[in-house]
Scaffold this active site. Structure first.
Site: not given
Ligand code: CO
Length: 498
Positions: A261-262, A265, A291
């Site tokens: 997830h990170e 980003h 997101e």
């Molecule tokens: Co996030």
């Protein structure tokens, strides 16, 4: 380049550099800061925020912006930079200093009250400060201005150009379609076993595995790093992007999916164009688009079968105890769906119902249809109708998130917008790149990353989110991409037809 524009660009880049410094201060505060230095950090950050605000609202900036806005022959890139800086300048100058100070004072009081109230499961002790905070945010909305609804002005801070009415229409369609799908999955008799994801996994082994994943998916470790933080986050951009994770020695999921997830980003932030560094053309469009990147990598790619066809053997290399696990069983284990009260623990199927409920509360408050004492009743009734669970106390209900206490109103909808953007973009990528998921099974993620670089990352703030989605996918925001994805994926996992 003319003198006015180059003066202006100098100011813009300096503000960009100050922003980056602010990010580093935050990163350090959440990772390696010695405990004794914490009070100093608050002072340092306040000093920096003051400088940024001063520069952004300065007479010089105001004068240059008004000159440049009237200039007919700006290049398209220059026009975007002027447009976006004018928005920032306008917002910053619209809010009086006293109001900002009042908000920041209320923020720390409300946050303390929230922590206590959540612990005591006592909404009433938090309500007066929440009411005060909402009143202050309503004043912000009046200062900033809006065409249609006060909430627009708040939403605009996190999801620029998006309007309340648009979100309302989109979410109400989305919710009506999602609720029955969620209950069919939850009510079916299949039980998915998540034990393959649990066991003994020492941190060092997990870390080695995560590094392999993020490197191969395309997170550039020359321009980034990965550290540990209790609440994982990503800061920085371009040549210095930092992601954080947290480890659970008995469960692979928090670190593995947190890191993917990170890194999602992080790859967005690493994907801007060099020539635009420290300008709005090297900044994310919105929290929703941010997101969409993290969720695409985490859920669509990272929780998919092709991904694990490649990575499960590597995981088994690191943890030989995993050697008997079949890839299908592992993928099922990382995609269990269950009813839960807490948003941050929710799976991708139920998650959006948690988020849309929060938007409904905020929207009802700012359109005058709901008063703060009525929030728990409103929350509990809707929660039960969406998720079929009776909320036992407010700590597991409307008191669970920090957002409202710190005045982050208009933030929640960006989570679900991100989900919708993600599947819509992904469907287009799949169309554009034949055999995309076969590439994942071979450990090749460059096709997808290159597509995202070209279509999303390199654009910076050139377009608003809806415009970008329309330009890239050829259609307006469409929640059906996500619903189709859910039905297909979870139909297969749960062995039901959805
Ligand atoms: Co996030």
């Amino acid at each position: 380049m003319d003198k006015d524009y180059s003066d202006f660009l100098g100011l813009v880049k300096e503000l960009g550099a100050l922003d980056q410094i602010g990010g580093l201060l935050t990163w350090d505060e959440e990772t390696y800061i010695p405990p004794g230095a914490v009070p100093d950090r608050a002072i340092q950050k306040a000093a920096l925020t003051g400088i940024v605000h001063e520069r952004l609202t300065s007479k010089k900036m105001g004068r240059l912006l008004s000159v440049l806005k009237k200039r007919p022959r700006l290049a398209p890139d220059q026009r975007v930079i002027v447009r976006e800086m004018a928005r920032k300048h306008k917002r910053a100058t619209a809010i009086p200093k006293e109001l900002l100070q009042e908000i920041s004072k209320t923020e720390s009081l409300a946050m303390q009250a929230w922590v206590k109230a959540r612990k005591a499961r006592d909404y009433r002790s938090f309500e007066p400060l929440l009411r005060k905070m909402l009143g202050l945010k309503a004043r912000v909305a009046e200062c900033v201005g809006y065409e249609d609804r006060p909430y627009d002005a708040l939403l605009d801070e996190y999801e620029p150009y998006m309007k309340t009415a648009e979100v309302e229409a989109l979410f109400s369609r989305f919710r009506d379609k999602l609720v029955p799908v969620v209950s069919r999955i939850l009510d079916c008799s299949t039980k998915v076993d998540d034990s393959p994801a649990r066991g003994d996994f020492p941190e060092e082994g997990q870390r080695r595995f995560l590094m392999e994943i993020i490197r191969q998916t395309g997170y550039d470790l020359e321009r980034g790093r990965m550290d540990v933080a209790p609440h994982p986050f990503t800061v920085g951009s371009m040549r210095d992007v930092r992601i954080t994770v947290r480890y659970d020695p008995h469960d692979l999921r928090p670190a593995v999916f947190g890191a993917i997830h990170e890194a999602g980003h992080g790859m967005y932030e690493q994907g801007y164009l060099e020539k635009y560094y420290h300008t709005p053309l090297a900044e994310s469009i919105s929290l929703g688009i941010h997101e969409s990147q993290s969720r695409m990598w985490e859920n669509i790619v990272g929780r998919g079968l092709p991904f694990w066809r490649h990575f499960l053997p590597k995981l088994q290399g690191v943890f030989p105890s995993m050697s008997g696990v079949r890839v299908e069983d592992f993928q099922r284990a990382v995609n269990t769906v269950k009813r839960s009260f807490i948003r941050v623990e929710a799976d991708e199927v139920t998650y959006n119902l948690h988020v849309m409920l929060r938007f409904e509360v905020e929207n009802a408050i700012f359109s005058g249809k709901l008063k703060t004492p009525e929030i728990p009743g409103f929350w509990n009734e809707r929660f039960e109708s969406y998720l079929g669970l009776r909320v036992p106390d407010d700590a597991q209900g409307c008191l669970q998130d920090i957002h409202w206490s710190i005045g982050a109103l208009g933030y929640f909808p960006t989570y679900s917008l991100g989900t919708i953007y993600a599947t819509q973009l992904y469907d287009k990528a799949k169309k554009d790149i034949p055999g995309l998921e076969d590439q994942f099974a071979q450990g090749n993620f460059g096709g997808l990353l290159g597509w995202l670089r070209k279509n999303v990352h390199s654009q910076g703030k050139r377009y608003g989110a809806s415009d970008l989605i329309k330009r890239v996918t050829g259609e307006g925001l469409n929640e059906d991409h996500f619903l189709r994805y859910l039905k297909q994926k979870y139909g297969a996992i749960y062995g039901i037809s959805l």
